[in-house]
Design a protein around this motif. Structure first.
Motif, PDB file in Angstrom:
ATOM      1  N   VAL A 345       0.821  -1.213   0.000  1.00 60.80           N
ATOM      2  CA  VAL A 345       0.000   0.000   0.000  1.00 60.80           C
ATOM      3  C   VAL A 345       0.856   1.265   0.000  1.00 60.80           C
ATOM      4  O   VAL A 345       0.578   2.238  -0.714  1.00 60.80           O
ATOM      5  CB  VAL A 345      -0.963  -0.007   1.202  1.00 60.80           C
ATOM      6  CG1 VAL A 345      -1.690   1.329   1.317  1.00 60.80           C
ATOM      7  CG2 VAL A 345      -1.961  -1.143   1.073  1.00 60.80           C
ATOM      8  N   LEU A 346       1.917   1.283   0.783  1.00 63.26           N
ATOM      9  CA  LEU A 346       2.683   2.511   0.983  1.00 63.26           C
ATOM     10  C   LEU A 346       3.828   2.702  -0.004  1.00 63.26           C
ATOM     11  O   LEU A 346       4.239   3.845  -0.251  1.00 63.26           O
ATOM     12  CB  LEU A 346       3.238   2.540   2.416  1.00 63.26           C
ATOM     13  CG  LEU A 346       2.207   2.515   3.546  1.00 63.26           C
ATOM     14  CD1 LEU A 346       2.907   2.578   4.893  1.00 63.26           C
ATOM     15  CD2 LEU A 346       1.198   3.654   3.398  1.00 63.26           C
ATOM     16  N   PHE A 347       4.350   1.638  -0.565  1.00 69.47           N
ATOM     17  CA  PHE A 347       5.566   1.766  -1.370  1.00 69.47           C
ATOM     18  C   PHE A 347       5.457   1.252  -2.804  1.00 69.47           C
ATOM     19  O   PHE A 347       6.354   1.483  -3.604  1.00 69.47           O
ATOM     20  CB  PHE A 347       6.733   1.049  -0.672  1.00 69.47           C
ATOM     21  CG  PHE A 347       7.055   1.596   0.676  1.00 69.47           C
ATOM     22  CD1 PHE A 347       7.790   2.757   0.817  1.00 69.47           C
ATOM     23  CD2 PHE A 347       6.591   0.963   1.827  1.00 69.47           C
ATOM     24  CE1 PHE A 347       8.084   3.269   2.071  1.00 69.47           C
ATOM     25  CE2 PHE A 347       6.885   1.467   3.081  1.00 69.47           C
ATOM     26  CZ  PHE A 347       7.635   2.633   3.210  1.00 69.47           C
ATOM     27  N   VAL A 348       4.403   0.538  -3.121  1.00 70.34           N
ATOM     28  CA  VAL A 348       4.263  -0.003  -4.478  1.00 70.34           C
ATOM     29  C   VAL A 348       3.280   0.863  -5.257  1.00 70.34           C
ATOM     30  O   VAL A 348       2.172   1.144  -4.774  1.00 70.34           O
ATOM     31  CB  VAL A 348       3.762  -1.467  -4.441  1.00 70.34           C
ATOM     32  CG1 VAL A 348       3.491  -1.978  -5.855  1.00 70.34           C
ATOM     33  CG2 VAL A 348       4.784  -2.343  -3.739  1.00 70.34           C
ATOM     34  N   PRO A 349       3.659   1.308  -6.459  1.00 66.25           N
ATOM     35  CA  PRO A 349       2.738   2.103  -7.276  1.00 66.25           C
ATOM     36  C   PRO A 349       1.438   1.360  -7.546  1.00 66.25           C
ATOM     37  O   PRO A 349       1.422   0.134  -7.660  1.00 66.25           O
ATOM     38  CB  PRO A 349       3.528   2.340  -8.574  1.00 66.25           C
ATOM     39  CG  PRO A 349       4.958   2.197  -8.167  1.00 66.25           C
ATOM     40  CD  PRO A 349       4.982   1.158  -7.091  1.00 66.25           C
ATOM     41  N   ARG A 350       0.378   2.116  -7.665  1.00 63.31           N
ATOM     42  CA  ARG A 350      -0.934   1.500  -7.833  1.00 63.31           C
ATOM     43  C   ARG A 350      -0.988   0.560  -9.032  1.00 63.31           C
ATOM     44  O   ARG A 350      -1.558  -0.529  -8.969  1.00 63.31           O
ATOM     45  CB  ARG A 350      -1.999   2.585  -8.006  1.00 63.31           C
ATOM     46  CG  ARG A 350      -2.264   3.399  -6.765  1.00 63.31           C
ATOM     47  CD  ARG A 350      -3.365   4.406  -7.024  1.00 63.31           C
ATOM     48  NE  ARG A 350      -3.536   5.287  -5.876  1.00 63.31           N
ATOM     49  CZ  ARG A 350      -4.433   6.282  -5.846  1.00 63.31           C
ATOM     50  NH1 ARG A 350      -5.205   6.498  -6.898  1.00 63.31           N
ATOM     51  NH2 ARG A 350      -4.539   7.045  -4.778  1.00 63.31           N
ATOM     52  N   LYS A 351      -0.398   0.981 -10.140  1.00 64.35           N
ATOM     53  CA  LYS A 351      -0.488   0.189 -11.359  1.00 64.35           C
ATOM     54  C   LYS A 351       0.232  -1.146 -11.235  1.00 64.35           C
ATOM     55  O   LYS A 351      -0.067  -2.095 -11.967  1.00 64.35           O
ATOM     56  CB  LYS A 351       0.073   0.981 -12.538  1.00 64.35           C
ATOM     57  CG  LYS A 351      -0.793   2.167 -12.946  1.00 64.35           C
ATOM     58  CD  LYS A 351      -0.252   2.826 -14.204  1.00 64.35           C
ATOM     59  CE  LYS A 351      -1.162   3.954 -14.662  1.00 64.35           C
ATOM     60  NZ  LYS A 351      -0.646   4.604 -15.902  1.00 64.35           N
ATOM     61  N   LYS A 352       1.198  -1.232 -10.326  1.00 66.88           N
ATOM     62  CA  LYS A 352       1.955  -2.473 -10.148  1.00 66.88           C
ATOM     63  C   LYS A 352       1.484  -3.292  -8.949  1.00 66.88           C
ATOM     64  O   LYS A 352       2.032  -4.347  -8.655  1.00 66.88           O
ATOM     65  CB  LYS A 352       3.438  -2.165  -9.983  1.00 66.88           C
ATOM     66  CG  LYS A 352       4.066  -1.482 -11.196  1.00 66.88           C
ATOM     67  CD  LYS A 352       5.544  -1.247 -10.976  1.00 66.88           C
ATOM     68  CE  LYS A 352       6.196  -0.591 -12.197  1.00 66.88           C
ATOM     69  NZ  LYS A 352       7.645  -0.362 -11.974  1.00 66.88           N
ATOM     70  N   ALA A 353       0.465  -2.793  -8.248  1.00 66.84           N
ATOM     71  CA  ALA A 353       0.033  -3.438  -6.998  1.00 66.84           C
ATOM     72  C   ALA A 353      -0.491  -4.860  -7.235  1.00 66.84           C
ATOM     73  O   ALA A 353      -0.154  -5.787  -6.496  1.00 66.84           O
ATOM     74  CB  ALA A 353      -1.025  -2.594  -6.308  1.00 66.84           C
ATOM     75  N   ILE A 354      -1.326  -5.047  -8.261  1.00 68.70           N
ATOM     76  CA  ILE A 354      -1.906  -6.366  -8.512  1.00 68.70           C
ATOM     77  C   ILE A 354      -0.812  -7.382  -8.809  1.00 68.70           C
ATOM     78  O   ILE A 354      -0.786  -8.483  -8.238  1.00 68.70           O
ATOM     79  CB  ILE A 354      -2.911  -6.304  -9.671  1.00 68.70           C
ATOM     80  CG1 ILE A 354      -4.094  -5.394  -9.312  1.00 68.70           C
ATOM     81  CG2 ILE A 354      -3.401  -7.711 -10.020  1.00 68.70           C
ATOM     82  CD1 ILE A 354      -4.953  -5.934  -8.191  1.00 68.70           C
ATOM     83  N   LEU A 355       0.110  -7.011  -9.709  1.00 68.27           N
ATOM     84  CA  LEU A 355       1.176  -7.934 -10.078  1.00 68.27           C
ATOM     85  C   LEU A 355       2.060  -8.267  -8.879  1.00 68.27           C
ATOM     86  O   LEU A 355       2.378  -9.437  -8.631  1.00 68.27           O
ATOM     87  CB  LEU A 355       2.024  -7.336 -11.202  1.00 68.27           C
ATOM     88  CG  LEU A 355       3.220  -8.186 -11.663  1.00 68.27           C
ATOM     89  CD1 LEU A 355       2.743  -9.535 -12.168  1.00 68.27           C
ATOM     90  CD2 LEU A 355       4.020  -7.440 -12.727  1.00 68.27           C
ATOM     91  N   ARG A 356       2.463  -7.227  -8.138  1.00 74.48           N
ATOM     92  CA  ARG A 356       3.323  -7.460  -6.963  1.00 74.48           C
ATOM     93  C   ARG A 356       2.588  -8.284  -5.905  1.00 74.48           C
ATOM     94  O   ARG A 356       3.184  -9.157  -5.267  1.00 74.48           O
ATOM     95  CB  ARG A 356       3.750  -6.110  -6.367  1.00 74.48           C
ATOM     96  CG  ARG A 356       4.583  -5.248  -7.304  1.00 74.48           C
ATOM     97  CD  ARG A 356       6.001  -5.734  -7.401  1.00 74.48           C
ATOM     98  NE  ARG A 356       6.770  -4.950  -8.360  1.00 74.48           N
ATOM     99  CZ  ARG A 356       7.368  -3.796  -8.083  1.00 74.48           C
ATOM    100  NH1 ARG A 356       7.259  -3.258  -6.874  1.00 74.48           N
ATOM    101  NH2 ARG A 356       8.054  -3.159  -9.018  1.00 74.48           N
ATOM    102  N   GLY A 357       1.309  -8.024  -5.726  1.00 79.37           N
ATOM    103  CA  GLY A 357       0.550  -8.788  -4.742  1.00 79.37           C
ATOM    104  C   GLY A 357       0.453 -10.257  -5.112  1.00 79.37           C
ATOM    105  O   GLY A 357       0.623 -11.140  -4.268  1.00 79.37           O
ATOM    106  N   LEU A 358       0.190 -10.519  -6.400  1.00 81.42           N
ATOM    107  CA  LEU A 358       0.120 -11.911  -6.851  1.00 81.42           C
ATOM    108  C   LEU A 358       1.467 -12.605  -6.719  1.00 81.42           C
ATOM    109  O   LEU A 358       1.537 -13.788  -6.352  1.00 81.42           O
ATOM    110  CB  LEU A 358      -0.356 -11.957  -8.303  1.00 81.42           C
ATOM    111  CG  LEU A 358      -1.823 -11.555  -8.537  1.00 81.42           C
ATOM    112  CD1 LEU A 358      -2.140 -11.553 -10.026  1.00 81.42           C
ATOM    113  CD2 LEU A 358      -2.767 -12.485  -7.790  1.00 81.42           C
ATOM    114  N   LEU A 359       2.539 -11.875  -6.999  1.00 82.53           N
ATOM    115  CA  LEU A 359       3.883 -12.442  -6.837  1.00 82.53           C
ATOM    116  C   LEU A 359       4.159 -12.771  -5.373  1.00 82.53           C
ATOM    117  O   LEU A 359       4.789 -13.794  -5.059  1.00 82.53           O
ATOM    118  CB  LEU A 359       4.937 -11.472  -7.372  1.00 82.53           C
ATOM    119  CG  LEU A 359       5.003 -11.342  -8.903  1.00 82.53           C
ATOM    120  CD1 LEU A 359       6.002 -10.259  -9.295  1.00 82.53           C
ATOM    121  CD2 LEU A 359       5.388 -12.678  -9.539  1.00 82.53           C
ATOM    122  N   CYS A 360       3.698 -11.916  -4.463  1.00 78.40           N
ATOM    123  CA  CYS A 360       3.888 -12.180  -3.024  1.00 78.40           C
ATOM    124  C   CYS A 360       3.129 -13.431  -2.593  1.00 78.40           C
ATOM    125  O   CYS A 360       3.648 -14.263  -1.841  1.00 78.40           O
ATOM    126  CB  CYS A 360       3.427 -10.976  -2.203  1.00 78.40           C
ATOM    127  SG  CYS A 360       4.511  -9.528  -2.315  1.00 78.40           S
TER     128      CYS A 360
END
Length: 420
Positions: A345-360
């Motif tokens: 929420v605080l450090f990942v750009p909104r547009k990359k949030a879905i991809l980063r979340g799925l990777l996590c």
């Protein structure tokens, strides 16, 4: 700052609700499917145990040798023989006494049958075999001989129960007096089953019934049938208390190594131990305390029912156990999931949030997979996965905006104000 506060409140409330739902069993099916997946990919960890592990298993065979049948009151052994053997075992306080062969002599019950039955009373759990034969056709109802209500059944069965051998008929049940003091299990003669395998379950109508092997394991692990889970078909197995797992074939049988020995004690030594010191120090060590004691006749062949069950139990109990993370460790993992959500929420750009979340989420599952492969340790995935998923969605909606985008937005706003 406001986003962080909202996220903390959101995750805290969600974590509290998920914890309550988890303890209420709402995510049980998800956790079970995940565990099935882990176990299916680690079947090699449940390969036959080595000789040392089997020898150390809490199982001992008390054999009544056919070569010594002249020393007994009759052959097969009569009630007096069983009474003497069972009475001698009281001092060793076994956890479970297993007698796979059917203890039926005649009707009315012969002399000493009541005394033999009373000798079972001090044991915390006794499993007696009901001799049965398998059906040649599933369309013919099994003959139960009035024992329908005396036999337990698995209550949580998933998979193809049609692959399990069907029960044809109960051939012989233990003497009525003996039956009152024990629990019953289906006993299929070894030559009627696949070579090198001992049946764990048989099907009867719309029920799946436990065999002597399943009854013995259930009593030793103290797993009620209401909580025991039986998976059939590909990746078959039985899940019991304290992480005990029984790997099974698709047809619900346990595969054993018939060449692995199991600790043995001659029943004649037990029968005469009250008159003289007939038991050796090794015999006393083998009998120990709190063990599973399998008793039966033994002709020295690999098809001996008592020997086969003793080997199966020893090899089964020597297998490693599944290790569920304790509650405090699960809370730590939930906390880590919350911290990762905060980072999203605080450090990942909104547009990359879905991809980063799925990777996590994918990375967390990979870590669980590797941990299970190496140590058979696992954590229920529903709660941490839900925390990460909600954090990912929140980051997509209210996550960080790139500075360049923010500057462009502010510049556009300023130009609009100037032109006005």
């Amino acid at each position: 700052m406001i986003r962080a506060l909202i996220l903390v409140l959101l995750l805290t409330s969600l974590g509290w609700w998920l914890d309550r739902e988890h303890h209420a069993g709402r995510f049980q099916e998800v956790d079970e499917l995940f565990l099935d997946f882990l176990v299916a990919n680690a079947r090699d960890r449940f390969a036959p145990a080595d000789d040392r592990a089997v020898a150390a298993a809490p199982v001992v065979l008390v054999k009544m040798r056919a070569a010594d049948k002249a020393e007994y009151a009759g052959w097969p052994p009569r009630p007096l023989d069983w009474q003497m053997v069972l009475n001698s075992l009281h001092a060793y306080e076994p956890a479970v006494v297993v007698i796979p062969e059917t203890l039926f002599w005649s009707r009315p019950s012969p002399e000493f049958a009541n005394e033999a039955a009373q000798s079972l009373v001090p044991f915390p759990s006794t499993v007696l075999g009901v001799e049965a034969k398998l059906a040649t056709s599933r369309e013919t109802p099994a003959f139960m001989g009035g024992l329908e209500d005396s036999l337990p059944h698995f209550q949580k069965v998933r998979g193809d129960s049609g692959a399990v051998p069907a029960l044809g008929a109960l051939i012989a049940a233990p003497d009525d007096l003996m039956r009152r003091q024990a629990e019953l299990g289906i006993a299929v003669p070894t030559d009627a089953a696949e070579a090198g395998k001992v049946l764990y379950a048989v099907s009867e109508s719309d029920r799946v019934l436990p065999t002597v092997l399943a009854q013995a394991v259930t009593r030793f692990t103290r797993t009620p049938y209401a909580t025991q889970r039986l998976l059939l078909g590909p990746g078959a197995g039985a899940y019991l208390s304290n992480g005990a797992f029984v790997p099974l074939s698709a047809s619900g049988a346990f595969t054993l190594n018939p060449k692995q020995p199991v600790p043995e004690v001659d029943a004649l030594n037990l029968m005469t131990s009250q008159l003289a010191e007939a038991l050796s120090p090794q015999d006393k060590t083998n009998l120990g305390s709190g063990k599973v004691i399998v008793i039966g006749t033994d002709d020295g062949s690999a098809s001996s029912m008592a020997r086969t069950h003793a080997q199966a139990l020893a090899q089964l109990l020597a297998l490693p156990r599944l290790r569920l993370l304790p509650d405090w460790a699960q809370w730590i993992i939930w906390g880590v999931a919350g911290l990762i959500g905060t980072w999203l929420v605080l450090f990942v750009p909104r547009k990359k949030a879905i991809l980063r979340g799925l990777l996590c989420i994918f990375g967390a599952l990979v870590i669980c997979f590797v941990a299970f492969q190496s140590s058979l340790i696992w954590c229920p995935p529903a709660v941490p996965a839900a925390l990460l998923a909600v954090s990912t969605l929140f980051a997509r909606v209210a996550g960080r905006v790139k500075q360049s985008h923010l500057a462009a937005f502010e510049a556009g706003t300023a130009n609009t104000s100037t032109s006005q």
